[in-house]
Design a protein around this motif. Structure first.
Motif, PDB file in Angstrom:
ATOM      1  N   THR A  96       4.686   8.515  -5.481  1.00 36.17           N
ATOM      2  CA  THR A  96       4.681   9.116  -6.813  1.00 36.17           C
ATOM      3  C   THR A  96       6.115   9.460  -7.189  1.00 36.17           C
ATOM      4  N   GLY A  97       6.384   9.459  -8.469  1.00 33.68           N
ATOM      5  CA  GLY A  97       7.715   9.812  -8.945  1.00 33.68           C
ATOM      6  C   GLY A  97       8.684   8.648  -9.009  1.00 33.68           C
ATOM      7  N   VAL A 130       0.843  -1.207   0.000  1.00 31.81           N
ATOM      8  CA  VAL A 130       0.000   0.000   0.000  1.00 31.81           C
ATOM      9  C   VAL A 130       0.871   1.246   0.000  1.00 31.81           C
ATOM     10  N   ASP A 131       1.907   1.252   0.827  1.00 20.80           N
ATOM     11  CA  ASP A 131       2.808   2.405   0.891  1.00 20.80           C
ATOM     12  C   ASP A 131       3.501   2.646  -0.453  1.00 20.80           C
ATOM     13  N   LEU A 132       3.943   1.582  -1.091  1.00 25.27           N
ATOM     14  CA  LEU A 132       4.632   1.733  -2.380  1.00 25.27           C
ATOM     15  C   LEU A 132       3.669   2.189  -3.479  1.00 25.27           C
TER      16      LEU A 132
END
Length: 70
Positions: free
Chosen positions: A39-40, A33-35
């Motif tokens: 963004t970027g 979820v964190d990954l």
């Protein structure tokens, strides 16, 4: 050659350590979820690997469920 996660899961299954497997699955889910929220950065390969790890962990949990019913 087995992947590291397979060896870890096999160890927890042999120890009948459901809590450790649940904790491992939750950690992997949170990481995914964190990954996905980043963004970027292109994290697709890492996310795919984490999702494959979750499948292996869930297979280990299913083994414990199967052992509990027999």
């Amino acid at each position: 050659m087995p992947k590291a996660i397979e060896l870890i899961v096999d160890g927890y299954v042999s120890l009948n350590d459901r809590r450790a497997l649940d904790d491992l699955r939750m950690q992997r889910r949170k990481l995914a979820v964190d990954l996905k929220a980043r963004t970027g950065f292109d994290c697709r390969t890492t996310i795919q690997q984490i999702e494959e790890d979750i499948i292996v962990i869930e297979a280990g949990l299913a083994q414990l469920d199967g052992a509990a019913t027999t």
